[in-house]
Motif scaffolding. Structure first.
Motif, short mmCIF file in Angstrom:
data_model
loop_
_atom_site.label_atom_id
_atom_site.label_comp_id
_atom_site.label_asym_id
_atom_site.label_seq_id
_atom_site.Cartn_x
_atom_site.Cartn_y
_atom_site.Cartn_z
N PHE A 19 0.97 -1.14 -0.04
CA PHE A 19 0.12 -0.05 -0.12
C PHE A 19 0.85 1.06 0.01
O PHE A 19 0.80 1.89 1.11
CB PHE A 19 -0.80 0.01 1.36
N PRO A 20 1.84 1.46 -1.19
CA PRO A 20 2.78 2.58 -1.09
C PRO A 20 2.09 3.89 -0.86
O PRO A 20 3.08 4.92 -0.26
CB PRO A 20 3.44 2.35 -2.44
N ARG A 21 0.78 4.34 -1.26
CA ARG A 21 0.21 5.65 -0.82
C ARG A 21 -0.32 5.82 0.42
O ARG A 21 -1.02 6.91 0.66
CB ARG A 21 -0.60 5.88 -1.85
N ALA A 22 -0.62 4.88 1.12
CA ALA A 22 -1.52 4.52 2.35
C ALA A 22 -0.40 5.24 3.55
O ALA A 22 0.61 5.06 3.51
CB ALA A 22 -1.99 3.42 2.51
N GLU A 23 -1.42 6.14 4.36
CA GLU A 23 -1.00 6.21 5.74
C GLU A 23 -1.17 4.95 6.53
O GLU A 23 -2.33 4.63 6.68
CB GLU A 23 -1.78 7.49 6.14
N ILE A 24 -0.01 4.70 7.00
CA ILE A 24 -0.05 3.56 8.05
C ILE A 24 -0.13 3.84 9.19
O ILE A 24 0.60 4.83 9.86
CB ILE A 24 0.99 2.72 7.77
N VAL A 25 -1.50 3.40 10.15
CA VAL A 25 -1.86 4.03 11.55
C VAL A 25 -1.66 2.68 12.27
O VAL A 25 -2.90 1.81 12.15
CB VAL A 25 -3.14 4.77 11.51
N ASP A 26 -1.01 2.62 13.46
CA ASP A 26 -1.22 1.54 14.37
C ASP A 26 -2.09 1.99 15.44
O ASP A 26 -1.60 3.09 16.29
CB ASP A 26 0.16 1.26 14.99
N VAL A 27 -3.15 1.32 15.61
CA VAL A 27 -4.02 1.86 16.52
C VAL A 27 -4.13 0.85 17.68
O VAL A 27 -4.93 0.81 18.70
CB VAL A 27 -5.51 1.68 16.06
N THR A 28 -3.04 -0.01 17.94
CA THR A 28 -2.80 -0.80 19.11
C THR A 28 -2.42 0.01 20.35
O THR A 28 -1.91 1.21 20.27
CB THR A 28 -1.89 -2.13 18.79
N SER A 29 -2.23 -0.68 21.67
CA SER A 29 -1.73 -0.11 22.60
C SER A 29 -0.18 0.24 22.57
O SER A 29 0.14 1.00 23.23
CB SER A 29 -2.08 -0.83 23.80
N ARG A 30 0.30 -0.33 21.72
CA ARG A 30 1.78 -0.55 21.44
C ARG A 30 1.97 0.81 20.40
O ARG A 30 3.22 1.19 19.82
CB ARG A 30 2.46 -1.52 20.89
N GLY A 31 1.11 1.36 19.71
CA GLY A 31 1.03 2.42 18.51
C GLY A 31 1.28 3.58 19.24
O GLY A 31 1.51 4.17 20.40
N PRO A 32 1.88 4.83 18.27
CA PRO A 32 2.38 5.96 18.80
C PRO A 32 1.24 6.91 18.92
O PRO A 32 -0.10 6.56 18.61
CB PRO A 32 3.06 6.54 17.66
N GLU A 33 1.39 7.89 19.93
CA GLU A 33 0.26 8.96 20.27
C GLU A 33 0.18 9.58 19.10
O GLU A 33 0.98 9.99 18.22
CB GLU A 33 0.47 9.89 21.52
N PRO A 34 -0.82 9.95 18.63
CA PRO A 34 -2.39 9.88 19.43
C PRO A 34 -3.14 8.54 19.00
O PRO A 34 -4.22 8.28 19.70
CB PRO A 34 -3.19 11.01 19.06
N TRP A 35 -2.49 7.69 18.05
CA TRP A 35 -3.38 6.61 17.59
C TRP A 35 -3.35 5.47 18.78
O TRP A 35 -4.60 4.79 18.61
CB TRP A 35 -2.48 6.26 16.44
N ALA A 36 -2.79 5.55 19.68
CA ALA A 36 -2.88 4.26 20.80
C ALA A 36 -3.94 4.64 21.44
O ALA A 36 -4.75 3.81 22.07
CB ALA A 36 -1.70 4.38 21.58
N ARG A 37 -4.61 5.76 21.43
CA ARG A 37 -5.90 6.29 22.25
C ARG A 37 -7.03 5.43 21.50
O ARG A 37 -8.18 5.32 22.27
CB ARG A 37 -6.38 7.60 22.13
N PHE A 38 -7.11 4.93 20.40
CA PHE A 38 -8.12 3.95 19.88
C PHE A 38 -8.07 2.52 20.61
O PHE A 38 -8.99 1.85 20.50
CB PHE A 38 -7.83 3.56 18.36
N SER A 39 -6.83 2.08 21.31
CA SER A 39 -6.74 0.97 21.86
C SER A 39 -8.09 0.50 22.99
O SER A 39 -8.10 1.52 23.75
CB SER A 39 -5.51 0.74 22.53
N PRO A 40 -8.65 -0.44 22.83
CA PRO A 40 -9.52 -0.85 24.04
C PRO A 40 -8.83 -0.80 25.37
O PRO A 40 -9.60 -0.67 26.43
CB PRO A 40 -9.97 -2.14 23.60
N PHE A 41 -7.64 -0.96 25.50
CA PHE A 41 -6.95 -1.01 26.66
C PHE A 41 -6.61 0.53 27.09
O PHE A 41 -6.52 0.86 28.27
CB PHE A 41 -5.49 -1.45 26.56
#
Length: 185
Positions: A19-41
């Motif tokens: 996915f060369p044009r995609a923004e890759i967003v880690d939404v796990t508890s180990r992801g960077p801020e602010p995206w880790a806020r999506f984690s159920p934890f």
């Protein structure tokens, strides 16, 4: 807009190449801020506990674990106050087989797994999407091409063979395809 859910375990280089044009967003508890806020934890606080009027939790996972009933243990309200994103899980190894999820801290009935997903997990996670991370939801909605990383990719509430992916729920929420819930109030 294109949005996909991919396993976080997949090599980042492979995801970028696919996915060369995609923004890759880690939404796990180990992801960077602010995206880790999506984690159920993530400990947002103030999350209403289904079937428990006036009771709130720090996290969605705290609700899920607090209401889980095992052969050797009933509900555990202490899970509602956990703010560390650690020490939330309650396991069959320690407590025996899961009997179901209690319909509230004081409830009499036990919900089977799919019903618990629909009546406990979905309403709690949707509440977080609408009340705690609405700004981030809008940022994702505005993006052209997004890959959400999660440990699991199952977005089918009825598929009990694998854990439900909160990244898939984010995608369904943004695409206005949220799974059917059963109300709890």
């Amino acid at each position: 807009m294109a949005m996909r859910v991919v396993s976080r375990r997949r090599a980042r280089a492979a995801v970028s190449a696919t996915f060369p044009r995609a923004e890759i967003v880690d939404v796990t508890s180990r992801g960077p801020e602010p995206w880790a806020r999506f984690s159920p934890f993530f400990p947002h606080g103030g999350i209403p506990v289904p079937f428990s009027e006036g009771v709130t939790s720090q996290s969605v996972e705290g609700i899920w674990q607090a209401l889980k009933v095992f052969e050797g243990a009933d509900v555990d309200p202490t899970r509602l106050g956990v703010t560390t994103m650690r020490g939330l899980k309650r396991t069959v190894r320690r407590y025996g087989p899961v009997r179901g999820h209690r319909a509230g801290l004081e409830g009499d009935g036990l919900l089977p797994y799919e019903a618990a997903r629909r009546r406990i997990y979905l309403p709690a996670y949707r509440w977080v999407l609408e009340h705690r991370v609405a700004d981030l939801v809008e940022r994702l909605r505005a993006a052209e091409d997004v890959v959400l990383l999660d440990y699991t990719t199952n977005g089918d509430v009825a598929d009990l063979g694998s854990p439900l992916s909160h990244a898939a729920l984010i995608q369904l929420h943004i695409e206005d395809r949220w799974p059917r819930e059963e109300g709890f109030r």
